[in-house]
Enzyme design. Structure first.
Site, PDB file in Angstrom:
ATOM      1  N   TYR A 217       0.836  -1.210   0.000  1.00  0.00           N
ATOM      2  CA  TYR A 217       0.000   0.000   0.000  1.00  0.00           C
ATOM      3  C   TYR A 217       0.869   1.258   0.000  1.00  0.00           C
ATOM      4  CZ  TYR A 217      -3.501   3.435   1.513  1.00  0.00           C
ATOM      5  OH  TYR A 217      -4.319   4.537   1.597  1.00  0.00           O
TER       6      TYR A 217
ATOM      7  N   ILE B  36      -8.396   8.774   8.355  1.00  0.00           N
ATOM      8  CA  ILE B  36      -9.771   9.231   8.120  1.00  0.00           C
ATOM      9  C   ILE B  36     -10.695   8.072   8.493  1.00  0.00           C
ATOM     10  CG2 ILE B  36     -11.375  10.201   6.435  1.00  0.00           C
ATOM     11  CD1 ILE B  36      -8.831  11.937   6.856  1.00  0.00           C
TER      12      ILE B  36
END
Ligand SMILES: NC(=O)c1ccc[n+]([C@@H]2O[C@H](COP(=O)([O-])OP(=O)(O)OC[C@H]3O[C@@H](n4cnc5c(N)ncnc54)[C@H](O)[C@@H]3O)[C@@H](O)[C@H]2O)c1
Length: 248
Positions: free
Chosen positions: A155, A187
């Site tokens: 990632y 988030i």
């Protein structure tokens, strides 16, 4: 923010997700027209009809970011409906746990194919149809700047690629098309639910804001970068992270 997004045509990928759906709601509030694409066909269809029951201003498309032919479909559907493109926000991505020592080639490739190849596929096909004054806003991550949490090397590498892709493309397309990125910190979306369950306290302790971010806060930064209010901003990163990483 001025009215520069009224009736503009925006492609958002990963639109059924926590951040993608918030971006879509923000653009809808600003009176843009949108093609919303996501692997989650049901989710993106429900979002589109909740925003625009008539289907005239918001259309959903089932889409796998790792498939070049699906990027073709997204762009051709957008052109058939709206005639051109003003902004592209490729937000589709996956975040899978995999210790590096046992990461297979297929696991590496899966992340890269969605998170990085997918950004190339959609941008490459959309660009010939983006009107002068249009923008591309990619979604990187704090991971692109400071490395990712353990078990997420693929990632982190994919988001580092998105960041370099963004700056390189900005040099090539400016000034007709401005290209920028938003790098979110933590988030609170389905992508990180499990991570926050395990390590939320640790992440919170390094976040001066004292809370995690919302998709809406990312959406506001994306809308700013698409609007004329950011007309002199090219190849830049806006960090939306509550101060957890204070990048230059
Ligand atoms: N949530 C965070 O803390 C955070 C932090 C940094 C960056 N980001 C980035 O923000 C973007 C949105 O993430 P999010 O938090 O909303 O995650 P999310 O998991 O809520 O949403 C991701 C969306 O991408 C879609 N998707 C997954 N694979 C796909 C594929 N092959 N083709 C098309 N769509 C696919 C999913 O269906 C989902 O709707 C991503 O690029 C992510 O890397 C998120």
């Amino acid at each position: 923010m001025n009215n520069s997004l009224v009736d503009q045509v925006v492609i958002v990928t990963g639109a059924a997700g926590g951040i993608g759906s918030a971006i879509a709601r923000t653009f809808h509030r600003l009176s843009a027209r949108m093609l919303l694409a996501d692997y989650d066909e049901d989710g993106v269809s429900k979002l589109a009809s909740s925003l625009d029951p008539t289907g005239e201003r918001v259309i959903p498309v089932a889409y796998d970011a790792s498939k070049p032919s699906d990027a073709d479909t997204v762009v051709s559907t957008c052109i058939a409906r709206f005639g051109h493109i003003d902004h592209v926000v490729p937000a589709a991505a996956i975040f899978e746990d995999q210790p590096f020592a046992s990461m297979t080639d297929a696991q590496w490739r899966r992340t890269m194919s969605i998170n990085l190849d997918g950004v190339f596929y959609i941008c490459r096909r959309a660009i010939p149809h983006i009107r002068p004054g249009g923008t591309i806003v990619t979604i990187a991550s704090s991971a692109a700047h400071e490395g990712c949490s353990p078990e997420h090397v693929h990632y982190g590498a994919s988001k580092g690629g998105v960041l370099a892709f963004t700056k390189s493309l900005a040099r090539e397309l400016s000034p007709n098309i401005r290209v920028n990125t938003v790098s979110p910190g933590t988030i609170d979306t389905p992508m990180v639910t499990e991570l926050l369950r395990q390590k939320g306290d640790k992440f919170l302790s390094i976040t001066p804001a004292g809370r995690f971010g919302t998709g809406e806060e990312v959406g506001d930064a994306v809308a700013f970068l698409c609007s004329n209010a950011s007309s002199y901003i090219m190849g830049q990163t806006i960090h939306v992270n509550g101060g957890s990483y204070m990048g230059g």
